[in-house]
Enzyme design. Sequence first.
Site: not given
Ligand SMILES: Cc1cn([C@H]2C[C@H](O)[C@@H](COP(=O)(O)OP(=O)(O)OP(=O)(O)O)O2)c(=O)[nH]c1=O
Length: 186
Positions: A67
């Site tokens: 997360d």
């Molecule tokens: C800060 C940042 C976040 N992110 C993304 C990563 C994660 O996919 C998302 C954070 O949300 P999360 O809730 O961590 O993950 P998710 O909902 O996408 O997937 P899952 O819960 O099924 O694992 O933000 C980027 O792609 N680049 C960035 O620079």
Amino acid sequence: MLILASASPRRRELLSQIGVAYMVNPSTYEEGAPKKKDPAKFVLAQALGKANDVAAKYPGQWVLGADTVVALDGEILGKPKHEKDAMRMLQELSGRKHSVFTGVALVRGKKTYTKVVETKVWFRKLKDSEIKDYVHSGEPMDKAGAYGIQGKAAVFVEKVNGSYTNVVGLPLSQVYTLLQKAKIIG
Ligand SMILES: Cc1cn([C@H]2C[C@H](O)[C@@H](COP(=O)(O)OP(=O)(O)OP(=O)(O)O)O2)c(=O)[nH]c1=O
């Protein structure tokens, strides 16, 4: 075979990048609304929730959950609710330093390995017009803090202190160490 309890395309790309074989089974674990609580505790609890949710369906298999949140002045920024929310987040991040916390949990039955990693990120000052264009690109909508450092938002970032891949969604060196501890890789 390791199970990645994630729907995040970034997390799949990151694991593939380091040559780890895995299967995907996204978790349906409900992420509680980010409260004003400690971001490290928050992402750890979420990562454990996701990993345990999927591990229950795959007894005897290793499951990885993660997360990621953005933390600014004690406020936890998850994924934006809508474009206006994304605008607000990016205006708050403009010209300032914030932290990105990713919690990871590797679970098999009662065995659990966890890690939380913090990366500091500095944004240059952003014009409202460029924030608007960025929001309209759609990129912010599925990303914590409404930005993707690996995407168009690279032009917002002045400095990073800590793991870059941790910002994208998995702190790869720390994840690799957990996989070694679990003897999933040599
Ligand atoms: C800060 C940042 C976040 N992110 C993304 C990563 C994660 O996919 C998302 C954070 O949300 P999360 O809730 O961590 O993950 P998710 O909902 O996408 O997937 P899952 O819960 O099924 O694992 O933000 C980027 O792609 N680049 C960035 O620079």
